[in-house]
Motif scaffolding. Structure first.
Motif, PDB file in Angstrom:
ATOM      1  N   SER A   6       0.841  -1.215   0.000  1.00 48.58           N
ATOM      2  CA  SER A   6       0.000   0.000   0.000  1.00 48.58           C
ATOM      3  C   SER A   6       0.862   1.246   0.000  1.00 48.58           C
ATOM      4  CB  SER A   6      -0.921   0.000   1.226  1.00 48.58           C
ATOM      5  OG  SER A   6      -1.804  -1.091   1.174  1.00 48.58           O
ATOM      6  N   ASN A   7       1.924   1.228   0.813  1.00 43.48           N
ATOM      7  CA  ASN A   7       2.823   2.386   0.886  1.00 43.48           C
ATOM      8  C   ASN A   7       3.497   2.653  -0.453  1.00 43.48           C
ATOM      9  OD1 ASN A   7       2.231   2.843   3.562  1.00 43.48           O
ATOM     10  ND2 ASN A   7       3.939   1.587   4.323  1.00 43.48           N
ATOM     11  N   ILE A   8       3.936   1.570  -1.104  1.00 48.71           N
ATOM     12  CA  ILE A   8       4.586   1.723  -2.411  1.00 48.71           C
ATOM     13  C   ILE A   8       3.605   2.294  -3.424  1.00 48.71           C
ATOM     14  CG2 ILE A   8       5.592   0.450  -4.353  1.00 48.71           C
ATOM     15  CD1 ILE A   8       6.788  -1.494  -2.249  1.00 48.71           C
ATOM     16  N   PHE A   9       2.370   1.775  -3.355  1.00 44.49           N
ATOM     17  CA  PHE A   9       1.332   2.256  -4.280  1.00 44.49           C
ATOM     18  C   PHE A   9       1.057   3.752  -4.060  1.00 44.49           C
ATOM     19  CE2 PHE A   9      -3.181   3.179  -5.010  1.00 44.49           C
ATOM     20  CZ  PHE A   9      -3.255   2.922  -6.367  1.00 44.49           C
ATOM     21  N   LEU A  10       0.981   4.125  -2.764  1.00 41.67           N
ATOM     22  CA  LEU A  10       0.729   5.540  -2.434  1.00 41.67           C
ATOM     23  C   LEU A  10       1.879   6.426  -2.906  1.00 41.67           C
ATOM     24  CD1 LEU A  10      -0.850   5.218   1.129  1.00 41.67           C
ATOM     25  CD2 LEU A  10      -2.002   5.935  -0.972  1.00 41.67           C
ATOM     26  N   LEU A  11       3.101   5.912  -2.708  1.00 38.06           N
ATOM     27  CA  LEU A  11       4.273   6.693  -3.143  1.00 38.06           C
ATOM     28  C   LEU A  11       4.268   6.885  -4.658  1.00 38.06           C
ATOM     29  CD1 LEU A  11       7.137   5.183  -0.913  1.00 38.06           C
ATOM     30  CD2 LEU A  11       6.251   7.529  -0.862  1.00 38.06           C
ATOM     31  N   ILE A  12       3.930   5.777  -5.359  1.00 34.90           N
ATOM     32  CA  ILE A  12       3.872   5.856  -6.825  1.00 34.90           C
ATOM     33  C   ILE A  12       2.780   6.837  -7.258  1.00 34.90           C
ATOM     34  CG2 ILE A  12       3.339   4.569  -8.936  1.00 34.90           C
ATOM     35  CD1 ILE A  12       4.633   2.108  -7.581  1.00 34.90           C
ATOM     36  N   LEU A  13       1.625   6.722  -6.573  1.00 31.25           N
ATOM     37  CA  LEU A  13       0.499   7.609  -6.904  1.00 31.25           C
ATOM     38  C   LEU A  13       0.852   9.065  -6.617  1.00 31.25           C
ATOM     39  CD1 LEU A  13      -2.462   7.875  -7.771  1.00 31.25           C
ATOM     40  CD2 LEU A  13      -3.109   7.566  -5.363  1.00 31.25           C
ATOM     41  N   PHE A  14       1.460   9.277  -5.444  1.00 31.33           N
ATOM     42  CA  PHE A  14       1.867  10.635  -5.072  1.00 31.33           C
ATOM     43  C   PHE A  14       2.894  11.191  -6.056  1.00 31.33           C
ATOM     44  CE2 PHE A  14       4.716  13.505  -2.730  1.00 31.33           C
ATOM     45  CZ  PHE A  14       3.797  14.470  -2.331  1.00 31.33           C
ATOM     46  N   GLY A  15       3.851  10.327  -6.426  1.00 32.18           N
ATOM     47  CA  GLY A  15       4.877  10.747  -7.394  1.00 32.18           C
ATOM     48  C   GLY A  15       4.267  11.092  -8.741  1.00 32.18           C
ATOM     49  N   LEU A  18       2.435  14.335  -8.409  1.00 37.89           N
ATOM     50  CA  LEU A  18       3.410  15.424  -8.339  1.00 37.89           C
ATOM     51  C   LEU A  18       3.996  15.719  -9.716  1.00 37.89           C
ATOM     52  CD1 LEU A  18       4.894  17.366  -6.437  1.00 37.89           C
ATOM     53  CD2 LEU A  18       6.655  15.622  -6.120  1.00 37.89           C
ATOM     54  N   THR A  19       4.261  14.612 -10.460  1.00 35.58           N
ATOM     55  CA  THR A  19       4.787  14.777 -11.822  1.00 35.58           C
ATOM     56  C   THR A  19       3.783  15.495 -12.716  1.00 35.58           C
ATOM     57  OG1 THR A  19       6.090  12.746 -11.593  1.00 35.58           O
ATOM     58  CG2 THR A  19       5.706  13.568 -13.829  1.00 35.58           C
ATOM     59  N   LEU A  20       2.499  15.103 -12.571  1.00 30.63           N
ATOM     60  CA  LEU A  20       1.450  15.753 -13.360  1.00 30.63           C
ATOM     61  C   LEU A  20       1.312  17.222 -13.001  1.00 30.63           C
ATOM     62  CD1 LEU A  20      -1.316  12.968 -13.331  1.00 30.63           C
ATOM     63  CD2 LEU A  20      -0.019  13.778 -15.324  1.00 30.63           C
ATOM     64  N   LEU A  21       1.391  17.501 -11.687  1.00 31.85           N
ATOM     65  CA  LEU A  21       1.312  18.893 -11.242  1.00 31.85           C
ATOM     66  C   LEU A  21       2.474  19.725 -11.792  1.00 31.85           C
ATOM     67  CD1 LEU A  21       0.156  18.476  -7.516  1.00 31.85           C
ATOM     68  CD2 LEU A  21      -1.132  19.538  -9.383  1.00 31.85           C
ATOM     69  N   MET A  22       3.686  19.116 -11.718  1.00 33.42           N
ATOM     70  CA  MET A  22       4.872  19.808 -12.232  1.00 33.42           C
ATOM     71  C   MET A  22       4.743  20.051 -13.736  1.00 33.42           C
ATOM     72  SD  MET A  22       6.961  20.647  -9.860  1.00 33.42           S
ATOM     73  CE  MET A  22       8.455  20.941 -10.814  1.00 33.42           C
ATOM     74  N   ALA A  23       4.257  19.021 -14.443  1.00 34.35           N
ATOM     75  CA  ALA A  23       4.081  19.148 -15.895  1.00 34.35           C
ATOM     76  C   ALA A  23       3.041  20.216 -16.212  1.00 34.35           C
ATOM     77  CB  ALA A  23       3.664  17.804 -16.486  1.00 34.35           C
ATOM     78  N   GLY A  24       1.937  20.195 -15.423  1.00 33.18           N
ATOM     79  CA  GLY A  24       0.897  21.214 -15.624  1.00 33.18           C
ATOM     80  C   GLY A  24       1.412  22.610 -15.344  1.00 33.18           C
ATOM     81  N   PHE A  25       2.214  22.732 -14.274  1.00 29.87           N
ATOM     82  CA  PHE A  25       2.795  24.021 -13.909  1.00 29.87           C
ATOM     83  C   PHE A  25       3.712  24.533 -15.021  1.00 29.87           C
ATOM     84  CE2 PHE A  25       6.338  26.404 -12.008  1.00 29.87           C
ATOM     85  CZ  PHE A  25       5.633  27.470 -11.461  1.00 29.87           C
ATOM     86  N   ILE A  26       4.550  23.617 -15.545  1.00 26.09           N
ATOM     87  CA  ILE A  26       5.485  23.996 -16.611  1.00 26.09           C
ATOM     88  C   ILE A  26       4.723  24.425 -17.865  1.00 26.09           C
ATOM     89  CG2 ILE A  26       7.249  23.115 -18.197  1.00 26.09           C
ATOM     90  CD1 ILE A  26       8.214  21.326 -15.844  1.00 26.09           C
TER      91      ILE A  26
END
Length: 251
Positions: A6-15, A18-26
């Motif tokens: 579950s933790n790995i899944f959450l980390l992947i989901l969070f990552g 975060l990547t989508l947010l960064m891409a959207g921001f850029i």
């Protein structure tokens, strides 16, 4: 084991988020930057069009004044010289023939002088100090009012198009003083400063209320013209206390 998954899944989901947010921001920043670039480009094109329009208007005004001047000179000066030359050459006396030749040479000289005023090439050869002196000399010869002129700093020159607009603005300021101010004194200060040129046009005439709309249109036109060449105009006037106009033009 389940918790670790579950933790790995959450980390992947969070990552991923975060990547989508960064891409959207850029992407957003890129779009904003491009939007600003487009707006700046449009603004520059608008200023360029306004500048070119101002130059055309100034050239047209000066050419019209030049043609009027040429017409007067042809009628009052050259026409008179030619009539006098004709009368002189009709005489058979040797001294009259010689006098006629001198008159013809004078006519040729006057025509050459007029031909130079039919175009705006003179803008390239004249400097501001010479131009202002000539304008003030005209007033002095007419004994319109007392004239004062002073220059400070090292003489600088400007691009022809900017100089042409500045010359026209100075002419308009002097003309306004002549037409409306009823001054006993007109003073011009030409200050060449390292960062900019400063022209002060001062009269001790009747002054005017700068807030009145009737006086505002002409002044708005002068301000607009100075803006197109990157300069500013400041007007300080009070009823009964004269007027000072300050023109500032960056180098």
């Amino acid at each position: 084991m389940g918790n670790e998954g579950s933790n790995i899944f959450l980390l992947i989901l969070f990552g991923s988020l975060l990547t989508l947010l960064m891409a959207g921001f850029i992407v957003t920043m890129v779009l904003i930057h491009r939007s600003r670039q487009i707006k700046n480009k449009q603004k520059l094109e608008s200023l360029k069009a306004e500048f070119e329009k101002t130059i055309l208007n100034v050239e047209k005004e000066i050419q019209e004044e030049t043609l009027n001047h040429v017409g007067r000179e042809l009628h009052d000066n050259i026409g008179q010289l030619l009539s006098l030359t004709k009368l002189t050459l009709n005489s058979t006396k040797d001294d009259k023939v010689y006098e006629g030749k001198l008159l013809i040479n004078q006519v040729i000289k006057e025509v050459r002088t007029l031909s130079k005023t039919l175009n705006l090439d003179w803008v390239e050869t004249v400097d501001l100090e010479t131009f202002i002196r000539k304008e003030l000399d005209k007033l002095e010869q007419l004994e319109f009012c007392k004239i004062e002129f002073e220059t400070k700093g090292e003489l600088q020159d400007f691009e022809n198009s900017r100089k042409l607009v500045l010359i026209r603005v100075i002419q308009e300021c002097l003309n306004n003083a002549i037409k409306h101010a009823k001054p006993k004194l007109i003073r011009v200060d030409l200050n060449f400063i390292s960062e900019h040129l400063e022209v002060l046009i001062t009269d001790n005439g009747i002054g005017f209320d700068t807030t009145k709309e009737s006086n505002g249109s002409g002044m708005h036109n002068l301000k607009s013209r100075m803006k197109t060449i990157g300069g500013t105009i400041e007007i300080d006037s009070n009823l009964g206390k004269g007027t000072q106009i300050k023109l500032l033009l960056p180098n």
